[in-house]
Scaffold this motif. Sequence first.
Motif, PDB file in Angstrom:
ATOM      1  N   PRO A 108     -24.809  35.689 -41.314  1.00  0.00           N
ATOM      2  CA  PRO A 108     -23.697  35.711 -42.277  1.00  0.00           C
ATOM      3  C   PRO A 108     -23.294  34.325 -42.784  1.00  0.00           C
ATOM      4  O   PRO A 108     -22.925  34.195 -43.954  1.00  0.00           O
ATOM      5  CB  PRO A 108     -22.549  36.347 -41.475  1.00  0.00           C
ATOM      6  CG  PRO A 108     -22.908  36.137 -40.034  1.00  0.00           C
ATOM      7  CD  PRO A 108     -24.409  36.204 -39.989  1.00  0.00           C
ATOM      8  N   ASP A 109     -23.378  33.301 -41.945  1.00  0.00           N
ATOM      9  CA  ASP A 109     -22.908  31.976 -42.380  1.00  0.00           C
ATOM     10  C   ASP A 109     -23.888  31.340 -43.377  1.00  0.00           C
ATOM     11  O   ASP A 109     -23.503  30.890 -44.453  1.00  0.00           O
ATOM     12  CB  ASP A 109     -22.723  31.034 -41.180  1.00  0.00           C
ATOM     13  CG  ASP A 109     -21.596  31.479 -40.252  1.00  0.00           C
ATOM     14  OD1 ASP A 109     -20.933  32.486 -40.568  1.00  0.00           O
ATOM     15  OD2 ASP A 109     -21.387  30.831 -39.215  1.00  0.00           O
ATOM     16  N   ALA A 110     -25.163  31.319 -42.990  1.00  0.00           N
ATOM     17  CA  ALA A 110     -26.175  30.689 -43.852  1.00  0.00           C
ATOM     18  C   ALA A 110     -26.362  31.478 -45.145  1.00  0.00           C
ATOM     19  O   ALA A 110     -26.757  30.919 -46.175  1.00  0.00           O
ATOM     20  CB  ALA A 110     -27.498  30.565 -43.094  1.00  0.00           C
TER      21      ALA A 110
ATOM     22  N   ASP B 156     -12.311  26.332 -46.601  1.00  0.00           N
ATOM     23  CA  ASP B 156     -13.532  26.911 -46.023  1.00  0.00           C
ATOM     24  C   ASP B 156     -14.683  25.909 -46.190  1.00  0.00           C
ATOM     25  O   ASP B 156     -15.230  25.718 -47.286  1.00  0.00           O
ATOM     26  CB  ASP B 156     -13.873  28.233 -46.731  1.00  0.00           C
ATOM     27  CG  ASP B 156     -15.058  28.942 -46.089  1.00  0.00           C
ATOM     28  OD1 ASP B 156     -15.837  28.281 -45.366  1.00  0.00           O
ATOM     29  OD2 ASP B 156     -15.201  30.152 -46.317  1.00  0.00           O
ATOM     30  N   HIS B 157     -15.005  25.276 -45.088  1.00  0.00           N
ATOM     31  CA  HIS B 157     -16.078  24.269 -45.052  1.00  0.00           C
ATOM     32  C   HIS B 157     -17.358  24.726 -45.742  1.00  0.00           C
ATOM     33  O   HIS B 157     -18.004  23.964 -46.452  1.00  0.00           O
ATOM     34  CB  HIS B 157     -16.378  23.903 -43.596  1.00  0.00           C
ATOM     35  CG  HIS B 157     -16.651  25.079 -42.694  1.00  0.00           C
ATOM     36  ND1 HIS B 157     -17.585  25.069 -41.701  1.00  0.00           N
ATOM     37  CD2 HIS B 157     -16.115  26.333 -42.655  1.00  0.00           C
ATOM     38  CE1 HIS B 157     -17.610  26.237 -41.081  1.00  0.00           C
ATOM     39  NE2 HIS B 157     -16.710  27.012 -41.636  1.00  0.00           N
ATOM     40  N   ARG B 158     -17.718  26.007 -45.543  1.00  0.00           N
ATOM     41  CA  ARG B 158     -19.010  26.446 -46.094  1.00  0.00           C
ATOM     42  C   ARG B 158     -18.962  26.579 -47.620  1.00  0.00           C
ATOM     43  O   ARG B 158     -19.975  26.392 -48.290  1.00  0.00           O
ATOM     44  CB  ARG B 158     -19.461  27.760 -45.456  1.00  0.00           C
ATOM     45  CG  ARG B 158     -19.673  27.626 -43.978  1.00  0.00           C
ATOM     46  CD  ARG B 158     -20.585  28.632 -43.349  1.00  0.00           C
ATOM     47  NE  ARG B 158     -20.455  28.490 -41.905  1.00  0.00           N
ATOM     48  CZ  ARG B 158     -21.004  27.521 -41.177  1.00  0.00           C
ATOM     49  NH1 ARG B 158     -21.761  26.611 -41.745  1.00  0.00           N
ATOM     50  NH2 ARG B 158     -20.797  27.439 -39.874  1.00  0.00           N
TER      51      ARG B 158
ATOM     52  N   ALA C 119     -10.799  27.845 -35.245  1.00  0.00           N
ATOM     53  CA  ALA C 119     -12.085  27.903 -34.541  1.00  0.00           C
ATOM     54  C   ALA C 119     -12.258  29.245 -33.831  1.00  0.00           C
ATOM     55  O   ALA C 119     -11.761  29.449 -32.722  1.00  0.00           O
ATOM     56  CB  ALA C 119     -12.177  26.762 -33.529  1.00  0.00           C
ATOM     57  N   GLY C 120     -12.994  30.143 -34.478  1.00  0.00           N
ATOM     58  CA  GLY C 120     -13.271  31.445 -33.861  1.00  0.00           C
ATOM     59  C   GLY C 120     -14.001  31.290 -32.539  1.00  0.00           C
ATOM     60  O   GLY C 120     -13.759  32.032 -31.583  1.00  0.00           O
ATOM     61  N   THR C 121     -14.908  30.293 -32.464  1.00  0.00           N
ATOM     62  CA  THR C 121     -15.695  30.100 -31.236  1.00  0.00           C
ATOM     63  C   THR C 121     -14.861  29.512 -30.103  1.00  0.00           C
ATOM     64  O   THR C 121     -15.319  29.457 -28.968  1.00  0.00           O
ATOM     65  CB  THR C 121     -16.897  29.161 -31.490  1.00  0.00           C
ATOM     66  OG1 THR C 121     -16.414  27.958 -32.083  1.00  0.00           O
ATOM     67  CG2 THR C 121     -17.930  29.823 -32.389  1.00  0.00           C
TER      68      THR C 121
HETATM   69  C1  LIG Z   1     -17.094  31.918 -39.510  1.00  0.00           C
HETATM   70  C2  LIG Z   1     -17.158  30.651 -39.115  1.00  0.00           C
HETATM   71  O1  LIG Z   1     -16.438  30.104 -38.122  1.00  0.00           O
HETATM   72  P1  LIG Z   1     -15.704  30.677 -36.811  1.00  0.00           P
HETATM   73  O2  LIG Z   1     -16.481  30.124 -35.654  1.00  0.00           O
HETATM   74  O3  LIG Z   1     -14.323  30.133 -36.877  1.00  0.00           O
HETATM   75  O4  LIG Z   1     -15.754  32.170 -36.844  1.00  0.00           O
HETATM   76  C3  LIG Z   1     -18.085  29.702 -39.792  1.00  0.00           C
HETATM   77  O5  LIG Z   1     -18.281  28.583 -39.250  1.00  0.00           O
HETATM   78  O6  LIG Z   1     -18.634  30.013 -40.847  1.00  0.00           O
END
Ligand SMILES: C=C(OP(=O)(O)O)C(=O)O
Length: 437
Positions: free
Chosen positions: A323-325, A396-398, A94-96
């Motif tokens: 970047p995620d979407a 990778d969930h995405r 979890a980067g956040t």
């Molecule tokens: C990069 C992602 O997560 P993180 O918050 O771990 O950076 C992501 O959810 O695509």
Amino acid sequence: MEHLDLSARARVAGTVDLPGSKSISNRTLLLAALCQGETLVKGLLASDDTQRMLEALATLGVRWEQVGDGRDFRIMGCGGDFPVKDASLFLGNAGTAFRPLTAALALADGSYHLHGVPRMHERPIGDLVDALRQAGARIEYLGNQGYPPLQIHPGTITGERVAVKGNVSSQFLTGLLMALPLAGRDITIEVVGELISKPYIEITLNLLKRFGITVERRGVNGNDWAEFFIPGGQTYHSPGEIFVEGDASSASYFLAAGAIAATADAPVVVTGVGRQSIQGDVRFAEALEAMGAVIERGDNWICASRPASGKLKAIDMDFNHIPDAAMTIAVAALFAEGTTTLRNIESWRVKETDRITAMATELRKVGATVEEGRDYLVVTPPAQLTPDAAIATYDDHRIAMCFSLVALAAPVRILDPGCTAKTFPTYFDELARITRR
Ligand SMILES: C=C(OP(=O)(O)O)C(=O)O
Ligand SMILES: O=C(O)C1=C[C@@H](OP(=O)(O)O)[C@@H](O)[C@H](O)C1
């Protein structure tokens, strides 16, 4: 390995109530902990990433309880003075959680060991550590220099100015913005180089304001993102109650499904995000519009259906802001006429996996022609998608979520579908609800 076989589903229609935003959930939990007093957080995302943050706060001695139906949490803040002064925190991938906690704990006058899954130990954190060290923090690398795991030692904040690089992850600046008001003195953060993923900084600033923290963004030589001034002597104030809006990145899969296969009279609707959203990823809908999809927006919903002409068209776009979407666009490109180019996405290389290489590899399995560059991806769809591709998901969930869209044209196997638990444990149930043969 576990897998999920998705049969071809040509029709999609219906409404999805989005789970809470990951970015807002984890920021809100930490800010609530930094407050004096209680905060009721409503609609928190239930997922691995938020679980890591909740567990970390509990380990640090921050008391919280679940209220009501399980999505609401009451956090008893500790004013940034964490009761537990010596702890080991497992933060998964979890980067956040990892980046903001590193910053907050570097100022917390304790000894903290921060670690995660093996991939987290390959995700850079050196730019954040460098910035915190300039402010007086004492942080040691326990493995490779520049990467987790970390050992934080008690330090004294002395600096008045810190410089942080902005071109690898915006989460470093987010961490500093969330933690440095604890320093008790005026501090200026200077962003060195181009700042990526800017809308995530907007989320941070928006939430800091709701928690009573003033940050002045100062432009320098025409660059609006050059400096952030944090006046000293501030304390975090609980807003009392805070509602977590739906996750705009999670919305992207359903909106893309609508844009590919839903008719205007039976569209796909997501609720929980809309015109009022504070997340940059709502702008994903603009990319779909550029591809010809029909999009409508309300304050708290977005609706998507396929172009009147029936077929999406290719786009060439800079996706640094989402970047995620943007990963979802790479798969939507399979359904578009022409060649789609995704630019300025280098940060993909340091996320859950090297997403540029992984996306290129998996897109080729379904028959696409893909050119991969340092910071771009060019996708040309085949005349017909290859059926029964087994999509590797690289934890990778995405990747798991965006490749499920292949099933709108051809049967597909998703390997390790459980990896969606990072941000969306019930993703495949929601998808099944809106897709039909
Ligand atoms: C990069 C992602 O997560 P993180 O918050 O771990 O950076 C992501 O959810 O695509
Ligand atoms: O601050 C945040 O909530 C996030 C910032 C983005 O990361 P980068 O700033 O590393 O691009 C994004 O990819 C991540 O999923 C969440």
